[in-house]
Design an enzyme around this catalytic site. Structure first.
Site, short mmCIF file in Angstrom:
data_model
loop_
_atom_site.label_atom_id
_atom_site.label_comp_id
_atom_site.label_asym_id
_atom_site.label_seq_id
_atom_site.Cartn_x
_atom_site.Cartn_y
_atom_site.Cartn_z
N TYR A 66 13.29 -45.86 -18.45
CA TYR A 66 12.90 -44.53 -18.93
C TYR A 66 11.70 -44.02 -18.13
O TYR A 66 11.63 -42.85 -17.75
CB TYR A 66 12.57 -44.58 -20.44
CG TYR A 66 11.82 -43.35 -20.91
CD1 TYR A 66 12.42 -42.09 -20.87
CD2 TYR A 66 10.50 -43.45 -21.37
CE1 TYR A 66 11.72 -40.97 -21.27
CE2 TYR A 66 9.80 -42.32 -21.77
CZ TYR A 66 10.41 -41.08 -21.72
OH TYR A 66 9.71 -39.96 -22.10
N TYR A 126 4.91 -28.39 -25.51
CA TYR A 126 6.31 -28.03 -25.65
C TYR A 126 6.36 -27.40 -27.03
O TYR A 126 5.94 -28.05 -28.00
CB TYR A 126 7.22 -29.26 -25.67
CG TYR A 126 7.46 -29.95 -24.36
CD1 TYR A 126 7.73 -29.24 -23.20
CD2 TYR A 126 7.50 -31.35 -24.30
CE1 TYR A 126 8.00 -29.90 -22.01
CE2 TYR A 126 7.77 -32.02 -23.12
CZ TYR A 126 8.02 -31.28 -21.98
OH TYR A 126 8.29 -31.93 -20.81
N HIS A 129 8.21 -32.53 -12.17
CA HIS A 129 8.30 -33.46 -13.30
C HIS A 129 8.57 -34.89 -12.80
O HIS A 129 9.28 -35.67 -13.44
CB HIS A 129 9.42 -33.01 -14.25
CG HIS A 129 9.15 -33.23 -15.71
ND1 HIS A 129 8.86 -32.22 -16.58
CD2 HIS A 129 9.16 -34.36 -16.47
CE1 HIS A 129 8.70 -32.71 -17.81
NE2 HIS A 129 8.87 -34.02 -17.76
N SER A 138 0.74 -35.46 -24.08
CA SER A 138 2.06 -34.83 -24.17
C SER A 138 2.34 -34.40 -25.60
O SER A 138 1.91 -35.06 -26.56
CB SER A 138 3.12 -35.84 -23.73
OG SER A 138 4.40 -35.44 -24.16
N GLN A 161 -0.72 -30.78 -23.63
CA GLN A 161 0.49 -30.24 -22.99
C GLN A 161 1.43 -29.74 -24.07
O GLN A 161 1.81 -30.51 -24.97
CB GLN A 161 1.17 -31.33 -22.15
CG GLN A 161 2.47 -30.88 -21.49
CD GLN A 161 3.69 -31.25 -22.30
OE1 GLN A 161 3.73 -32.32 -22.90
NE2 GLN A 161 4.69 -30.38 -22.33
#
Ligand SMILES: Cc1cc2nc3c(=O)[nH]c(=O)nc-3n(C[C@H](O)[C@H](O)[C@H](O)COP(=O)(O)O)c2cc1C
Length: 392
Positions: A32, A138, A288, A116, A136
């Protein structure tokens, strides 16, 4: 000395940390981290593009033992290095202290830590561990969830909001597919059952994860509401996927967010100009780490397009492929104000928690200082295109 400290002292490069991470993590978790999208062309090309650059050192200019000045403000945050620790999701599956360990290590080095949105720890926990804190975003939970996260990040002391624009859907990470995991990869009790064979050979990881009660939550969706109703994790995720941020969302975020607003994940000068028009203070040029669209330009090539296009009043950082201090020097010579480290720090995290992250950051810092000494520069402001052959 504990066996842990002995192992960490044996780390001399980020590649050493990567090897130790590979030994310690179950393969699906390692893959991952290490994997890229598609044929992994971009994730590899990011590294090779940096390594193809040739330095033009200056001799006789400075004395080797003189201290080097590596301090630089990044999006208004003072930093001891032109480096910030970049946002990485699901770090709690790599080590129980995840982002808290990363934030503490970044603070020891005196550099910003960017959490994140896909963190296993809360904004408040990580904000308290970081001396210089970025968040960050999202928009999990859509605009309403995004607004709640922005308010919490501001209260937890975040000075910079990093809005990642390259993740309208997760990239096609083919390594993850092999484990039958849902995207984004989640390590939870259900997937643990399919992972038994990989986990059985990693007792150290297993003991740590068991002590952490196999908790790999999306901690910042907890308590999130929409129209007055509390959302489940999967609902919060779904609203992000159906409402990924657009340029008009960015303009709306600009109205909400009082600190520095930075857009991450841009690869063209057109998009960089749009971001600036929507109110961004800075850009992080990024593909990314090659985990979204494969076969894009490398971060270094995109940096060379974007940095001159946006002008001096907009700070441009870069990430992708930073594994050494000399890589940082190349990025700065090519026009970056600074860089983020991605995989490098989480290899350190998996290898040895907070101490492991600290070790990796020190390795990169020491190599940057030595590179400056060998290039014949005293201050990072002197790292410019004249020190690279490609500029000629
Ligand atoms: C395992 C992993 C998870 C990531 N998760 C996020 C994320 O949640 N949000 C984000 O903006 N970027 C995320 N990224 C991208 C990094 O912030 C960064 O752009 C990338 O890792 C840089 O490339 P490098 O790993 O070659 O240094 C992730 C990267 C990795 C390796």
């Amino acid at each position: 000395m504990s066996s842990d400290s002995r192992n960490l002292r044996k780390l001399h490069t980020v590649a050493d940390a990567e090897r130790l991470a590979q030994q310690r993590l179950p393969r699906p978790v390692f893959d991952y981290i290490a994997g890229g999208a598609g044929a992994e062309l971009t994730s590899e090309a990011n590294i090779s593009a940096i390594r193809q650059e040739i330095f033009r050192p200056r001799m006789g200019e400075t004395i080797g033992i003189e201290p080097r000045d590596t301090k630089r403000s990044l999006f208004g945050t003072p930093s001891s290095l032109p480096i910030a620790v970049g946002p990485v999701g699901f770090t709690r599956s790599m080590h129980p202290l995840g982002d808290v360990a990363g934030a503490r290590a970044a603070s020891v080095l005196g550099i910003p830590f960017c959490q994140s949105s896909m963190s296993g720890h809360t904004i408040e926990e990580v904000g308290a561990a970081a001396k210089a804190f970025w968040y960050q975003l999202y928009p999990l939970g859509g605009r309403q969830g995004g607004e709640q996260m922005m308010q919490r990040a501001a209260s937890a002391g975040a000075s910079t909001l990093v809005v990642t624009m390259d993740t309208v859907v997760p990239g096609n990470r083919e390594r993850d597919l092999a484990y039958g995991a849902a995207l984004p990869v989640r390590v939870n009790r259900k997937t643990m059952r399919t992972m038994t064979k990989y986990v059985a050979t990693k007792p150290r990881w297993l003991v740590n994860a068991a002590r952490d009660r196999f908790q790999f939550p999306l901690a910042n969706t907890h308590g999130m509401t929409r129209d007055g109703r509390t959302l489940r994790e999967d609902e919060a995720l779904m609203y992000w996927i159906v409402e990924p941020p657009t340029w008009s969302d960015l303009a709306w975020m600009r109205e909400q967010w009082k600190g520095s607003l930075v857009v991450k994940g841009l690869l063209t000068s057109d998009d960089a100009r749009r971001a600036v028009d929507a109110g961004a203070d800075g850009i992080i040029v990024s593909n990314h780490g090659g985990r979204q669209l494969d076969q894009t330009s490398t971060s270094l090539a995109a940096l060379r397009e974007i940095a001159p296009a946006v002008g001096d009043h907009v700070e441009v950082m870069m990430d992708g492929g930073i594994r050494r201090g000399s890589d940082v020097a190349v990025a700065l010579c090519a026009g970056a104000r600074g860089v983020l480290v991605g995989r490098s720090w989480v290899y350190g995290l998996a290898a040895g928690g907070e101490q492991g992250v600290q070790r990796v950051l020190e390795i990169i810092r020491n190599d940057l200082v030595r590179t400056m000494q060998l290039l014949g520069v005293r201050h990072i402001d002197e790292l410019g295109p004249d020190l690279l052959q490609s500029a000629r």
